[in-house]
Design an enzyme around this catalytic site. Structure first.
Site, short mmCIF file in Angstrom:
data_model
loop_
_atom_site.label_atom_id
_atom_site.label_comp_id
_atom_site.label_asym_id
_atom_site.label_seq_id
_atom_site.Cartn_x
_atom_site.Cartn_y
_atom_site.Cartn_z
CG ASN A 156 -13.74 2.05 -4.31
OD1 ASN A 156 -14.02 0.74 -3.78
ND2 ASN A 156 -12.88 2.36 -3.54
CE1 TYR B 273 -4.02 -10.46 -13.97
CE2 TYR B 273 -3.31 -9.49 -11.98
CZ TYR B 273 -3.27 -9.49 -13.66
OH TYR B 273 -2.85 -8.42 -14.09
CG ASP C 248 -2.46 0.53 1.01
OD1 ASP C 248 -2.34 1.76 0.95
OD2 ASP C 248 -3.24 -0.21 0.63
CG ASP D 245 -13.60 -14.79 -5.18
OD1 ASP D 245 -13.83 -15.93 -5.93
OD2 ASP D 245 -12.58 -14.21 -5.39
CB ALA E 175 -9.66 -7.96 -7.80
CB SER F 239 -9.43 0.68 -0.01
OG SER F 239 -9.02 1.04 -1.14
#
Length: 423
Positions: free
Chosen positions: A221, A236, A94, A262, A234, A286
């Site tokens: 978002n 992959y 991050d 998921d 996300a 996030s």
């Protein structure tokens, strides 16, 4: 996790008509503008969501006394009887994690910085410090907020933030550093600016998955328009993609939808730590992702022999969902921390759909012996009303009896007086 076929639900209640903007802090990679610095005692950088929870955040501010709703929905004592995250390492890739916040500083390991020389323990933006706090902030007096896995350790890996903008290359290097550090969980609360896959980033994620590390990534978002669109990293394979839910366990309006989603977790009004001390609320997937990462850290401690795939499967299987299977808005449902850590200790490789009753209806929960809190309250109320009625009758009856006795006594006295006069 990119391997289970999704069946979108045909209808869902219309989302509330709040102002629609991208939620705070989901950082972009690639060609996005640099992340703005957020100095101490100044409003946090990032676009305004239009929601009150993001207003006037000050670094080095005060702690919020009340317990956030995202923790109120969890039986924390029961959860912490199962695990606290002790011995588990979570990499937070991050903007860095500030080591001047006393709630998160004890959890920090020596990290690294791929856009500067801070070793990951400075955070001009505040985003990474928020993410880390949701996972592992220490319980302290004067606030109801703490991390879900407060005994876990955080490896801060700064891939963006400050004057230098990060990109897919710096994120890839951070992922590889997390693999080399032998972490148990990786949290990534970012997506790429162009919403396109990147060969180098995909390879880095695949390396982490191959090393049995659970990679938890925010779904994005940009879902206010309701369109289904993949985001990266996300989407992959092997990644646990996390959407944001609101207080009603519905998809937060900004949360990205898609068949790659998921699971979901609270992502609205998420209180957490900020640089230089104090706390602030914010919205976004996030902050839903680290909620799931925190629960995963608890599971790693409780089930040390389980693989990352088995932990992900349990998280999805025990999630709270309105249907029998997954959909494109919440995935397998909203994470249920206590359910994920209790019950059957037999691992499974993939989540499976719940069995419907005849006619396609969902089977109800089995009856349990005992009564709910609401039923108990109603029973006590009946007792109170019944007792009050009996007492009222007793008092009324006693008053009537006393009145009758007084009348009889008075009548007798009058009769005696009359008789004496006549004699």
């Amino acid at each position: 996790m990119g391997v289970t076929e999704r069946r979108p639900r045909t209808a869902r209640c219309t989302q509330r008509a709040f102002g629609v903007l991208a939620a705070l802090g989901l950082l972009a990679l690639g060609s996005a503008a640099p992340v703005a610095a957020a100095p101490a005692n100044a409003p946090a950088a990032g676009p305004d969501t239009g929601l009150a929870s993001t207003a006037e955040c000050k670094f080095g501010g005060k702690n919020i006394k009340s317990t956030p709703w995202s923790l109120q929905r969890v039986l924390l004592d029961e959860l912490r009887d199962q695990a606290t995250g002790k011995g588990v390492k979570v990499a937070v890739i991050d903007t860095g994690v500030d080591n001047d916040n006393p709630q998160i500083e004890p959890a920090l390991l020596p990290g690294d910085d791929f856009v500067g020389g801070t070793k990951g323990t400075e955070d001009e933006n505040g985003h990474g410090t928020r993410v880390a706090g949701i996972i592992a902030a220490q319980p302290v007096g004067g606030t109801g907020f703490s991390g879900l896995a407060h005994d876990a350790k955080i490896l801060p890996l700064r891939y963006t933030g400050g004057e230098e903008e990060g990109n897919s290359e710096t994120m890839s290097r951070a992922i590889k550093a997390a693999v080399a550090a032998d972490v148990d969980v990786i949290n990534i609360s970012s997506d790429t600016a162009d919403k396109k896959p990147n060969t180098g980033l995909e390879a880095a994620v695949a390396q982490a998955v191959a090393n049995d590390i659970l990679v938890v990534v925010a779904a994005g978002n940009d879902g206010a328009d309701g369109k289904h669109e993949k985001t990266y990293p996300a989407a992959y394979d092997g990644v646990l993609a996390v959407a944001a839910s609101d207080r009603n366990n519905e998809r937060a309006q900004f949360s990205q939808s898609g068949d790659f989603v998921d699971i979901a977790a609270p992502g609205v009004g998420m209180v957490s730590t900020v640089p230089n001390g104090g706390q602030c609320p914010a919205d976004g997937t996030s902050f839903a992702a680290p909620y799931v990462a925190g629960v995963a850290a608890l599971m790693v401690e409780k089930y040390p022999d389980w693989t990352s795939q088995e932990i992900a499967a349990r998280l999805m299987q025990t999630a709270d969902r309105p249907g029998t299977g997954p959909d494109a808005e919440l995935g397998w449902g909203v994470v249920d921390p206590v359910a994920a850590l209790t019950g059957d200790d037999t691992p499974q490789q993939e989540p499976v759909e719940d069995k419907p009753r005849e006619g396609g209806r969902v089977a109800p929960m089995a009856l349990t012996i005992g009564e709910s809190e609401e039923e108990r309250t109603e029973r006590y109320a009946v007792y109170v009303i019944g007792t009050a009625t009996v007492l009222t009758l007793l008092v009324s009856g006693t008053a009537i009896a006393n009145r009758d006795r007084r009348r009889k006594r008075t009548a007798g006295t009058t009769a005696d007086t009359t008789t004496s006069t006549r004699n």
